[in-house]
Design a protein around this motif. Structure first.
Motif: not given
Length: 227
Positions: A54-65, A119-123
């Motif tokens: 699934i193409p995400l509209g935003s990526a996970l923040p770096a620390p979480c990734d 949208h994953a940026a706020h996870l």
């Protein structure tokens, strides 16, 4: 499917600010559920094979990734997608960013119809736990904390939810332990109470690592678990 296998899973802790303090969204599993019947839980479930595509509209923040990659082989984006999908399926709430998605897979048509992409940026990767041996289902669950301010739409509208969870409601964090909760949910809530800002990733992520050989209490990307 091998029911004894440990399946990767994603769970969503949705936290909302109220005049009386923070509140958490929970629902109740059915009496006939094979895993944790009748318990009040956070929305969540197993990662599907298609989640990694699934193409995400935003990526996970770096620390979480980076922490999701520690001691694991599953794609962090698949975990993030599973968290967003399970939140949508079980509550009807959307964590998305405005964008056209004309080629959305069938399972995402209703989500895309709202003009959104996941949208994953706020996870915020917040907790990890592997179900101990001997249970009818075992999961390697990653818990994501989300500030409800980032949800699109009405936070009290569960009309698009599936029937997997009943009694969906917001419970004050101060009162949630009065519900019939799984042990691990109580542990996670204790961590939430110690972490007042859901917009910030924790300094380290607790990991309850239960294998067939041993049970360990670790912290990902940091020091051993504090007493």
């Amino acid at each position: 499917m091998d029911k004894s296998a440990i399946r990767n899973a994603a769970t969503v802790i949705l936290q909302r600010s109220t005049p009386d303090g923070p509140a958490i969204l929970v629902g109740q599993r059915g009496a006939k559920a094979a895993f944790m019947p009748n318990k009040f839980v956070f929305p969540g479930g197993a990662v599907d094979p298609a989640d990694g595509n699934i193409p995400l509209g935003s990526a996970l923040p770096a620390p979480c990734d980076s922490r999701l990659r520690e001691d694991g082989s599953v794609d962090p984006n698949a975990l993030a997608t599973a968290a967003i999908r399970e939140l949508w399926e079980e509550t009807g709430l959307i964590l998305g960013t405005p964008a056209a998605w004309p080629d959305a897979p069938e399972d995402w048509h209703a989500f895309a119809a709202h003009g959104m992409r996941p949208h994953a940026a706020h996870l915020r990767f917040f907790f990890r736990a592997i179900t101990p041996p001997g249970r009818p289902r075992r999961f390697d669950a990653r818990f994501f904390l989300i500030d409800a301010d980032h949800i699109s739409g009405d936070l009290d509208d569960f009309s698009a939810a599936s029937d997997e969870l009943s009694h969906l409601h917001w419970v004050p964090l101060a009162d949630v332990l009065t519900l019939d909760l799984p042990f691990i949910t109580e542990v996670v809530l204790a961590e939430v109470a110690r972490h007042p800002d859901p917009s910030q990733a924790p300094q380290t992520v607790p990991f309850f690592k239960n294998t067939d050989e041993e049970s360990l209490f670790l912290r990902l990307n940091g020091a051993p678990l504090e007493d």
